[in-house]
Design an enzyme around this catalytic site. Structure first.
Site, mmCIF file in Angstrom:
data_model
loop_
_atom_site.group_PDB
_atom_site.id
_atom_site.type_symbol
_atom_site.label_atom_id
_atom_site.label_comp_id
_atom_site.label_asym_id
_atom_site.label_seq_id
_atom_site.Cartn_x
_atom_site.Cartn_y
_atom_site.Cartn_z
ATOM 1 N N LYS A 43 -6.300 36.476 15.579
ATOM 2 C CA LYS A 43 -7.334 37.409 15.118
ATOM 3 C C LYS A 43 -8.694 36.846 15.495
ATOM 4 C CE LYS A 43 -9.810 38.956 11.034
ATOM 5 N NZ LYS A 43 -9.831 39.212 9.590
ATOM 6 N N GLY A 56 -14.946 41.476 2.057
ATOM 7 C CA GLY A 56 -15.002 41.002 0.672
ATOM 8 C C GLY A 56 -15.755 41.912 -0.279
ATOM 9 N N ALA A 90 -10.856 44.801 6.422
ATOM 10 C CA ALA A 90 -12.005 44.573 5.539
ATOM 11 C C ALA A 90 -12.477 45.858 4.879
ATOM 12 C CB ALA A 90 -13.185 43.930 6.254
ATOM 13 N N GLY A 91 -12.826 45.725 3.605
ATOM 14 C CA GLY A 91 -13.417 46.822 2.858
ATOM 15 C C GLY A 91 -12.544 47.402 1.766
ATOM 16 N N ASN A 125 -7.603 40.947 2.124
ATOM 17 C CA ASN A 125 -7.462 39.644 1.491
ATOM 18 C C ASN A 125 -7.991 39.693 0.065
ATOM 19 O OD1 ASN A 125 -7.476 36.925 0.725
ATOM 20 N ND2 ASN A 125 -8.283 36.196 2.638
ATOM 21 N N THR A 126 -9.314 39.896 -0.073
ATOM 22 C CA THR A 126 -9.947 39.793 -1.382
ATOM 23 C C THR A 126 -9.396 40.791 -2.396
ATOM 24 O OG1 THR A 126 -11.925 39.204 -0.133
ATOM 25 C CG2 THR A 126 -12.203 39.561 -2.482
#
Lengths: 267, 67
Positions: free
Chosen positions: A110, A171, A197-198, A219-220
């Site tokens: 990535k 995040g 992301a998001g 992830n977050t």
């Protein structure tokens, strides 16, 4: 019969294929920000994901017995996707991923080349340059990018194996802020498009999949949930629901009500 | 003694030491790391073969959690 054939079509969804790797799960999860690698491993199992992003960092020489990610998550069981988080130039990215290739032995990576820590938006000019360097060096590059369809096309043309536009800043958990752009990128791409992301909660993942994305990377949203393992399970179902909803084809939106029960035969 | 820089820190090691000796002295499991010497990757198969030299700059990395 027609209903039956539609159901068959949906249940025969093609798997996600990235650079020759086949995945039955369309969810990719990160391994950062968890309370422990042990919790991370349990969340991974609950998520059903088969691919995880990982970072590469200096070993802490003052504590050689520090727990290692690979002691909790088996690289033989999951596809590790080394990232270039923290790299700001193409050269840094190539150097980091060469080390990752030596540590793990894979070519699938990535690429993320970030700019300002305030918004962590990708530096697209440098991202394109880094992708060219990596592809020349034999890497299969899944690329984190802005939601700009022009840059997305460029990245596909130079040979990236997956286009991964952000849905909102890394995040932030703000959800899919740019459905118009994401859809444009999906329509024009012949390689997988993965929203990276998001996503903040399960419905965000469903929204991304309903747009027709091939997958979602997060992830977050899992790691910082109150119960990461339960949220991982929610995300698994959200991605499946969004995919099936996309394949099923939603009903058209109408401006006025339309009763579900017949109007004829009222007593 | 040879003077090295390992992960940004000064370190010394006996002359004639190889990469594998450094990895062992540091107490690391060679299967879980990657080593870079003066910006060049050292393939794992070369750990027992490559002799360290004065002022070598060594980076030793591993996978950690990330997004």
């Amino acid at each position: 019969m027609e209903d039956g054939s539609i159901m068959t079509q949906a249940s025969q969804d093609n798997p996600l294929v990235v650079a020759g790797h086949t995945f039955s799960s369309r969810l990719i999860i990160g391994t950062g920000k968890y309370a422990s690698y042990e919790q991370n491993a349990r969340a991974l199992e609950a998520s059903g994901a088969e691919m995880i992003t990982v970072a590469i960092r200096r070993v802490n020489l003052s504590n050689p017995d520090e727990p290692r990610l690979v002691d909790f998550i088996d690289p033989k069981q999951y596809v590790f996707l080394p990232n270039t988080a923290g790299c700001f130039t193409g050269e840094d990215a190539v150097r980091t991923l060469r080390l990752a290739r030596e540590a793990g032995g894979w070519n699938l990576v990535k690429l993320e080349v970030l700019s300002d820590p305030k918004h962590l938006y990708p530096d697209m000019v440098e991202t394109v340059r880094a992708a060219e360097l990596l592809i020349k060096d034999g890497f299969d590059v899944m690329v984190y990018c802005s939601d700009d369809p022009v840059f997305a096309k460029r990245l596909e043309e130079i040979g990236c194996c997956a286009i991964m536009p952000l849905g909102a800043p890394i995040g932030s958990g703000l959800g899919i802020q740019n459905p118009v752009n994401i859809r444009l990128i999906i329509e024009q791409s012949s390689v997988p498009v993965i929203v990276d992301a998001g996503v903040g909660t399960a419905s965000d993942a469903t929204v991304a999949m309903e747009l027709g994305c091939d997958g979602v990377l997060m992830n977050t949203a899992i790691a910082e949930a109150k119960d990461p393992v339960l949220m991982a399970s929610a995300m698994k179902h959200a991605v499946i629901a969004g995919r099936q909803s996309y394949l099923a084809g939603r009903m058209p939106k109408k401006r006025y009500a339309d009763p579900s029960s017949p109007l004829s035969g009222l007593i | 003694m040879l003077q090295l820089t390992v992960n940004g820190e000064a370190r010394s090691i006996a002359p004639g030491s190889r990469v594998a000796d450094l990895v062992r002295e540091l107490g690391l499991d060679g299967r879980k790391i990657a080593v870079e010497r003066n910006l060049e990757i050292v393939p794992r198969s070369r750990y027992p073969l490559d002799e360290l030299e004065q002022n070598d700059r060594i980076e030793i990395v591993a996978f950690v959690g990330g997004g």
